[in-house]
Scaffold this motif. Structure first.
Motif, mmCIF file in Angstrom:
data_model
loop_
_atom_site.group_PDB
_atom_site.id
_atom_site.type_symbol
_atom_site.label_atom_id
_atom_site.label_comp_id
_atom_site.label_asym_id
_atom_site.label_seq_id
_atom_site.Cartn_x
_atom_site.Cartn_y
_atom_site.Cartn_z
ATOM 1 N N MET A 102 0.847 -1.202 0.000
ATOM 2 C CA MET A 102 0.000 0.000 0.000
ATOM 3 C C MET A 102 0.880 1.248 0.000
ATOM 4 N N ALA A 103 0.571 2.191 -0.895
ATOM 5 C CA ALA A 103 1.361 3.409 -1.003
ATOM 6 C C ALA A 103 1.164 4.286 0.232
ATOM 7 N N THR A 104 2.233 4.921 0.660
ATOM 8 C CA THR A 104 2.178 5.824 1.803
ATOM 9 C C THR A 104 1.723 7.200 1.338
ATOM 10 N N THR A 105 0.789 7.779 2.076
ATOM 11 C CA THR A 105 0.316 9.121 1.734
ATOM 12 C C THR A 105 1.375 10.141 2.116
ATOM 13 N N PRO A 106 1.811 10.992 1.200
ATOM 14 C CA PRO A 106 2.832 12.002 1.520
ATOM 15 C C PRO A 106 2.371 12.904 2.654
ATOM 16 N N ASP A 107 3.335 13.413 3.419
ATOM 17 C CA ASP A 107 2.982 14.230 4.577
ATOM 18 C C ASP A 107 2.427 15.591 4.197
ATOM 19 N N TRP A 108 2.540 15.986 2.903
ATOM 20 C CA TRP A 108 1.991 17.280 2.490
ATOM 21 C C TRP A 108 0.513 17.200 2.111
ATOM 22 N N VAL A 109 -0.067 15.996 2.159
ATOM 23 C CA VAL A 109 -1.485 15.836 1.839
ATOM 24 C C VAL A 109 -2.312 16.072 3.096
ATOM 25 N N PRO A 110 -3.177 17.086 3.111
ATOM 26 C CA PRO A 110 -3.997 17.350 4.294
ATOM 27 C C PRO A 110 -4.929 16.181 4.603
ATOM 28 N N ALA A 111 -5.282 16.041 5.851
ATOM 29 C CA ALA A 111 -6.212 14.989 6.262
ATOM 30 C C ALA A 111 -7.535 15.145 5.528
ATOM 31 N N GLY A 112 -8.104 14.017 5.141
ATOM 32 C CA GLY A 112 -9.411 14.034 4.496
ATOM 33 C C GLY A 112 -9.378 14.085 2.995
ATOM 34 N N VAL A 113 -8.197 14.270 2.385
ATOM 35 C CA VAL A 113 -8.095 14.312 0.920
ATOM 36 C C VAL A 113 -8.205 12.900 0.367
ATOM 37 N N ASP A 114 -9.051 12.724 -0.637
ATOM 38 C CA ASP A 114 -9.211 11.436 -1.307
ATOM 39 C C ASP A 114 -8.061 11.273 -2.296
ATOM 40 N N THR A 115 -7.058 10.509 -1.919
ATOM 41 C CA THR A 115 -5.867 10.388 -2.754
ATOM 42 C C THR A 115 -6.101 9.529 -3.992
ATOM 43 N N GLY A 116 -7.222 8.796 -4.034
ATOM 44 C CA GLY A 116 -7.510 7.964 -5.201
ATOM 45 C C GLY A 116 -8.218 8.702 -6.319
ATOM 46 N N THR A 117 -8.684 9.914 -6.035
ATOM 47 C CA THR A 117 -9.381 10.711 -7.041
ATOM 48 C C THR A 117 -8.477 11.838 -7.513
ATOM 49 N N PRO A 118 -8.252 11.944 -8.812
ATOM 50 C CA PRO A 118 -7.379 13.015 -9.316
ATOM 51 C C PRO A 118 -7.933 14.393 -8.991
ATOM 52 N N SER A 119 -7.050 15.369 -9.006
ATOM 53 C CA SER A 119 -7.400 16.765 -8.750
ATOM 54 C C SER A 119 -6.887 17.614 -9.899
ATOM 55 N N VAL A 120 -7.698 18.573 -10.342
ATOM 56 C CA VAL A 120 -7.275 19.482 -11.407
ATOM 57 C C VAL A 120 -5.983 20.194 -11.024
ATOM 58 N N ALA A 121 -5.891 20.664 -9.782
ATOM 59 C CA ALA A 121 -4.696 21.394 -9.349
ATOM 60 C C ALA A 121 -3.464 20.492 -9.356
ATOM 61 N N ARG A 122 -3.631 19.246 -8.924
ATOM 62 C CA ARG A 122 -2.472 18.352 -8.869
ATOM 63 C C ARG A 122 -2.079 17.863 -10.264
ATOM 64 N N LEU A 123 -3.054 17.729 -11.176
ATOM 65 C CA LEU A 123 -2.706 17.424 -12.568
ATOM 66 C C LEU A 123 -1.858 18.549 -13.151
ATOM 67 N N TYR A 124 -2.290 19.765 -12.917
ATOM 68 C CA TYR A 124 -1.546 20.921 -13.425
ATOM 69 C C TYR A 124 -0.130 20.925 -12.852
ATOM 70 N N ASP A 125 -0.024 20.589 -11.565
ATOM 71 C CA ASP A 125 1.281 20.512 -10.928
ATOM 72 C C ASP A 125 2.173 19.492 -11.635
ATOM 73 N N PHE A 126 1.598 18.359 -12.022
ATOM 74 C CA PHE A 126 2.364 17.343 -12.754
ATOM 75 C C PHE A 126 2.817 17.876 -14.104
ATOM 76 N N TYR A 127 1.908 18.538 -14.815
ATOM 77 C CA TYR A 127 2.248 19.056 -16.143
ATOM 78 C C TYR A 127 3.441 20.011 -16.103
ATOM 79 N N VAL A 128 3.539 20.814 -15.038
ATOM 80 C CA VAL A 128 4.597 21.828 -14.981
ATOM 81 C C VAL A 128 5.832 21.339 -14.236
ATOM 82 N N GLY A 129 5.875 20.040 -13.912
ATOM 83 C CA GLY A 129 7.065 19.479 -13.286
ATOM 84 C C GLY A 129 7.127 19.650 -11.789
ATOM 85 N N GLY A 130 5.965 19.843 -11.147
ATOM 86 C CA GLY A 130 5.936 19.990 -9.701
ATOM 87 C C GLY A 130 6.047 18.662 -8.967
ATOM 88 N N GLU A 131 6.056 18.738 -7.648
ATOM 89 C CA GLU A 131 6.242 17.553 -6.814
ATOM 90 C C GLU A 131 5.007 17.218 -5.979
#
Length: 273
Positions: A1-30
């Motif tokens: 089972m993957a470990t949830t990064p410590d920067w993910v706030p409690a309650g975030v559904d890590t299995g559902t993509p997010s528009v903001a996090r997709l954008y972060d991936f596109y621009v080379g974010g972490e």
């Protein structure tokens, strides 16, 4: 089972993509997760050159912020700001290259975007990130943290960059933007970019496959052209060169390439008289 990064706030559904996090991936974010990366790769397959278009959008943001700061605007309200990108290309960095001490408020409804922005801006008395929903403009304008930094009796650069194409017609984004525009003082600027890929444009495929990818996790991607996007500027005067593709608005001399996807979208900057 993957470990949830410590920067993910409690309650975030890590299995559902997010528009903001997709954008972060596109621009080379972490700040993106497995679900975001998988979906982002599908989006890039659906619309080849999407990453180039997103880079062009970020370059437009930087040019537009420099322009507004050059007019003497010292307050920036960036709605739908997403997660700060690596380096110094964020609104507060760019604005302060022109106007040291510029006040910047970032607003987003994504909890990761807000949490990471607040962490990055910690100790900066002239910037803040707040949770807010574009569909509730009054709540944004009345937020005490917003009002502590933004004086609506003085010119403000209102930024709606790559956000309105996620708002469906049924939610009347034009009326929501009007509420924000009406709250601004004369001399304020509206900085706006909107996704638009024409069929048979030569800029990759049409946007239909991309729309299906985003609908897969509940995001409704709208493909509005100049006529529909131009309505967001009603009551403001567009500055030259008016509504253009992303790379065509006051381009820098060192524009990276002439890829067709750089010239998609509809962008503009307008001033309230």
């Amino acid at each position: 089972m993957a470990t949830t990064p410590d920067w993910v706030p409690a309650g975030v559904d890590t299995g559902t993509p997010s528009v903001a996090r997709l954008y972060d991936f596109y621009v080379g974010g972490e700040h993106n997760l497995d679900s975001d990366r998988e979906t982002a790769r599908s989006a890039l397959d659906a619309l080849p050159g999407l990453d180039i278009a997103i880079s062009a959008n970020r370059a437009f943001l930087r040019r537009a912020v420099r322009y507004a700061a050059g007019l003497g605007i010292t307050q920036f309200l960036d709605i739908g700001s997403g997660i700060p990108t690596p380096g110094n290309g964020n609104t507060h960095n760019v604005a302060r290259d022109v106007v040291p001490g510029a006040h910047v408020v970032y607003v987003d409804h994504d909890p990761v975007a807000v949490a990471r922005s607040r962490s990055i801006l910690e100790g900066d008395p002239a910037s803040v990130a707040v949770a807010g929903d574009f569909l509730k403009p009054k709540n944004i304008l009345d937020n005490p943290e917003v009002r502590a930094l933004i004086d609506l009796d003085k010119p403000v650069a209102l930024m709606l960059v790559a956000v309105l194409h996620f708002i469906e017609d049924k939610d009347d984004p034009w009326e929501k933007v009007a509420q924000l525009r009406d709250a601004l003082a004369p001399g304020s600027a509206l900085i706006l970019s909107h996704a638009y890929v024409q069929k048979e444009s030569g800029a990759g495929t049409t946007s239909e496959e991309l729309q299906r990818v985003y609908r897969g996790f509940g995001a409704q991607l709208q493909n509005r052209g100049p006529a529909e996007t131009g309505r967001f500027f009603e009551g403001f005067d567009l500055v030259e060169p008016g509504l253009t593709g992303m790379a065509d608005w006051r381009p820098d001399a060192d524009t990276e390439s002439d890829h067709p996807m750089q010239h998609t979208g509809v962008v503009g900057v307008a001033i309230k008289n």
